[in-house]
Design an enzyme around this catalytic site. Structure first.
Site, PDB file in Angstrom:
ATOM      1  N   SER A 174       0.858  -1.213   0.153  1.00 17.54           N
ATOM      2  CA  SER A 174       0.199   0.168  -0.130  1.00 17.54           C
ATOM      3  C   SER A 174       0.862   1.266   0.149  1.00 17.54           C
ATOM      4  CB  SER A 174      -0.875  -0.037   1.091  1.00 17.54           C
ATOM      5  OG  SER A 174      -1.757   1.372   1.385  1.00 17.54           O
ATOM      6  N   ASP A 198     -13.916  -1.630   3.144  1.00 19.28           N
ATOM      7  CA  ASP A 198     -12.885  -1.799   4.106  1.00 19.28           C
ATOM      8  C   ASP A 198     -13.726  -1.251   5.453  1.00 19.28           C
ATOM      9  OD1 ASP A 198     -10.910  -1.336   6.130  1.00 19.28           O
ATOM     10  OD2 ASP A 198      -9.536  -0.283   4.690  1.00 19.28           O
ATOM     11  N   LYS A 208      -9.516  -6.795   8.262  1.00 16.99           N
ATOM     12  CA  LYS A 208      -8.597  -6.285   9.140  1.00 16.99           C
ATOM     13  C   LYS A 208      -9.144  -7.076  10.531  1.00 16.99           C
ATOM     14  CE  LYS A 208      -7.456  -2.162   6.672  1.00 16.99           C
ATOM     15  NZ  LYS A 208      -7.484  -0.736   6.787  1.00 16.99           N
ATOM     16  N   LYS A 233      -1.169  -1.049  -4.592  1.00 14.32           N
ATOM     17  CA  LYS A 233      -2.537  -0.464  -4.264  1.00 14.32           C
ATOM     18  C   LYS A 233      -1.593   1.122  -3.902  1.00 14.32           C
ATOM     19  CE  LYS A 233      -4.765   0.031   0.325  1.00 14.32           C
ATOM     20  NZ  LYS A 233      -5.346  -0.798   1.379  1.00 14.32           N
ATOM     21  N   GLU A 254     -11.173   0.520  -3.621  1.00 11.67           N
ATOM     22  CA  GLU A 254     -11.421   0.275  -2.049  1.00 11.67           C
ATOM     23  C   GLU A 254     -12.014   1.369  -1.152  1.00 11.67           C
ATOM     24  OE1 GLU A 254      -7.721  -1.195  -0.147  1.00 11.67           O
ATOM     25  OE2 GLU A 254      -8.743  -0.891   1.982  1.00 11.67           O
ATOM     26  N   LYS A 302      -3.062   4.881  -2.640  1.00 13.52           N
ATOM     27  CA  LYS A 302      -3.921   5.766  -1.789  1.00 13.52           C
ATOM     28  C   LYS A 302      -4.278   6.953  -2.800  1.00 13.52           C
ATOM     29  CE  LYS A 302      -4.035   3.892   2.245  1.00 13.52           C
ATOM     30  NZ  LYS A 302      -5.436   3.337   2.870  1.00 13.52           N
ATOM     31  N   ASP A 328      -7.238   2.877  -3.213  1.00 15.58           N
ATOM     32  CA  ASP A 328      -8.032   3.066  -1.924  1.00 15.58           C
ATOM     33  C   ASP A 328      -8.297   4.532  -1.577  1.00 15.58           C
ATOM     34  OD1 ASP A 328      -9.032   2.566   0.613  1.00 15.58           O
ATOM     35  OD2 ASP A 328      -7.458   1.913   1.547  1.00 15.58           O
ATOM     36  N   GLY A 351      -4.166  -3.785   6.033  1.00 17.72           N
ATOM     37  CA  GLY A 351      -2.995  -3.372   7.065  1.00 17.72           C
ATOM     38  C   GLY A 351      -3.419  -2.162   7.856  1.00 17.72           C
TER      39      GLY A 351
HETATM   40  O1  OSB Z   1      -7.259   2.237   4.673  1.00 20.55           O
HETATM   41  O2  OSB Z   1      -5.941   0.168   4.211  1.00 20.55           O
HETATM   42  C1  OSB Z   1      -6.094   1.139   4.724  1.00 20.55           C
HETATM   43  C2  OSB Z   1      -3.158   2.434   6.701  1.00 20.55           C
HETATM   44  C3  OSB Z   1      -3.753   2.962   7.796  1.00 20.55           C
HETATM   45  C4  OSB Z   1      -5.219   3.335   7.772  1.00 20.55           C
HETATM   46  C5  OSB Z   1      -5.958   2.582   6.789  1.00 20.55           C
HETATM   47  C6  OSB Z   1      -5.370   1.904   5.698  1.00 20.55           C
HETATM   48  C7  OSB Z   1      -3.974   1.547   5.672  1.00 20.55           C
HETATM   49  C8  OSB Z   1      -3.243   1.029   4.619  1.00 20.55           C
HETATM   50  C9  OSB Z   1      -1.836   0.721   5.082  1.00 20.55           C
HETATM   51  O3  OSB Z   1      -3.682   1.075   3.432  1.00 20.55           O
HETATM   52  C10 OSB Z   1      -1.679  -0.687   5.106  1.00 20.55           C
HETATM   53  C11 OSB Z   1      -0.445  -1.158   5.783  1.00 20.55           C
HETATM   54  O4  OSB Z   1       0.655  -1.114   4.580  1.00 20.55           O
HETATM   55  O5  OSB Z   1      -0.344  -1.325   6.671  1.00 20.55           O
HETATM   56 MG    MG Z   2      -8.520   0.714   3.230  1.00 21.38          MG
END
Ligand code: OSB
Ligand code: MG
Length: 378
Positions: free
Chosen positions: A136, A239, A263, A162, A214, A164, A189, A291
């Site tokens: 991510s 999510d 999660k 992925k 996402e 953001k 995402d 994550g």
């Molecule tokens: O939405 O998946 C998410 C990190 C913090 C809060 C929300 C998210 C995330 C990530 C990071 O996408 C995932 C990771 O690398 O731990």
């Molecule tokens: Mg997410």
């Protein structure tokens, strides 16, 4: 049978190697609660995945400390349980606070697996010996920096990327990545940064051949996501909106998503994750492990969960060194050149806690013991 004699909470603070930016802001350092659950015949470890600020969900490190100390631990400590499976039912009267609950619930599963001398993944019924990994990548200051990061992760072997996105950082970064990596498994995402009024823009993303988008809409929504899914080609993955199997069933029945990110913290632990896994396998909805910038303890739990049968897509479970210069477990999590993590074969989580590292990062500690009065008198 399990009866906990003590539970220890330790808050650690660790800087991230690189800040992580989502549509709701930047994180530079983590405040993480580690939990050790001890019985006469064993110990198990958990990690609370709540963030520092209530921006992803309503929990924070501080609310989790409070809810664990004053409500969750007192309900479980000293009580005779048949197995870790009972914990989620005993905690059900406490509304919300899934991440605080999962910190204790997952520790009990680890304790049970360690005591049985088997990997936690097997205790859960997971069959995979290796899990597929994705990364991510947060919002960057420029497209150039983003492309540099994508190149680095692709050459490290990660199987999907992925990124953001947020309003103003969507079409351009995705177009740039697609131009350089036409075949890459790519997804985006939004962490709830859009609304249905952005439909024309979200439709444009269909041309990038994304695996999924996402959580594009509100963090508690499933109705507008269903409208969106009917209007776009890209599969919607939820999510934030999914806290349990009932949420998943309703979303699937409404047509709000085609994929679900799981999660452990968000669903309150393994018992609910297993139920969700079973439902999604029967409904034909692919899962993957999300994550929360976890330290090693939480990462090891994510590896165990990713071995379940429904987790057929690469998750956001990646190498320790992407997050922290020194992790809380030994050895740190590493990926193979094939972009996978080998599931450890030792009992429980299969990693050792780096107690020295944890002690250096610790900012507070509290121990709860069963039968405190008796202990005081003797
Ligand atoms: O939405 O998946 C998410 C990190 C913090 C809060 C929300 C998210 C995330 C990530 C990071 O996408 C995932 C990771 O690398 O731990
Ligand atoms: Mg997410």
């Amino acid at each position: 049978m399990i009866a906990l004699e003590s539970v220890e909470l330790t808050e650690i603070q660790m800087p991230l190697v690189h800040f992580f930016e989502t549509s709701f802001g930047r994180t530079y350092h983590r405040r993480i609660i580690l939990l050790a659950a001890r019985a006469a015949d064993g110990v198990g470890f958990g990690e609370c995945t709540a963030a520092e600020q209530p921006l992803y969900n309503s929990e924070t490190t501080e609310t989790a400390w409070h809810i664990l100390s004053d409500f969750i631990i007192p309900r479980i400590l000293g009580r005779e349980l048949e197995s870790a499976r009972e914990v989620s039912r005993l905690l059900a009267p406490i509304r919300g606070h899934e991440m605080a609950k999962a910190a204790l619930e997952t520790a009990l599963w680890d304790l049970e697996a360690r005591r049985a001398g088997i990997p936690l993944a097997r205790q859960l019924g997971g069959r995979r010996e290796e899990i597929d990994c994705g990364v991510s990548i947060g919002i960057q200051d420029s497209i150039g920096e983003l492309l540099e990061l994508v190149r680095r992760e692709v050459s490290a072997g990660y199987r999907r990327v992925k990124i953001k996105i947020k309003p103003g950082w969507e079409v351009e970064p995705l177009a740039a990545i697609r131009a350089e990596f036409p075949d890459l498994l790519l997804m985006a995402d939004a962490n709830s940064a859009f609304t249905l009024s952005d439909l024309p823009l979200l439709r444009r993303l269909d041309s990038f051949g994304l695996m999924m988008i996402e959580q594009p809409l509100a963090y508690h929504d499933i109705v507008d996501h269903a409208k969106l899914q009917r209007a776009i080609e890209t599969p919607v993955c939820l999510d934030e909106s999914i806290h349990n199997t009932e949420d998943a069933r309703k979303a699937v029945e409404l047509g709000s998503c085609k994929i679900i990110n799981v999660k452990l913290g968000r669903v309150g632990g393994y018992t609910e994750a297993l139920r969700l896994n079973e439902y999604c396998v029967s409904a034909g909805i692919p899962l993957w492990c999300g994550g929360m910038l976890e330290s090693g303890v939480g990462r090891a739990h994510n590896i165990a969960m990713s071995t379940l049968s429904g987790f057929t897509l690469p998750g956001d479970v990646s190498a320790s060194k992407r997050y922290f210069a020194e992790d809380t477990i030994r050895p740190p999590v590493e990926i193979t050149p094939r972009g996978t993590i080998r599931v450890p074969s030792g009992p429980g989580l299969g990693y050792e806690l780096d107690t020295e590292r944890i002690a250096r990062a610790a900012v507070r500690r509290r121990e709860f013991t069963a039968k405190r009065e008796e202990a005081w008198l003797t």
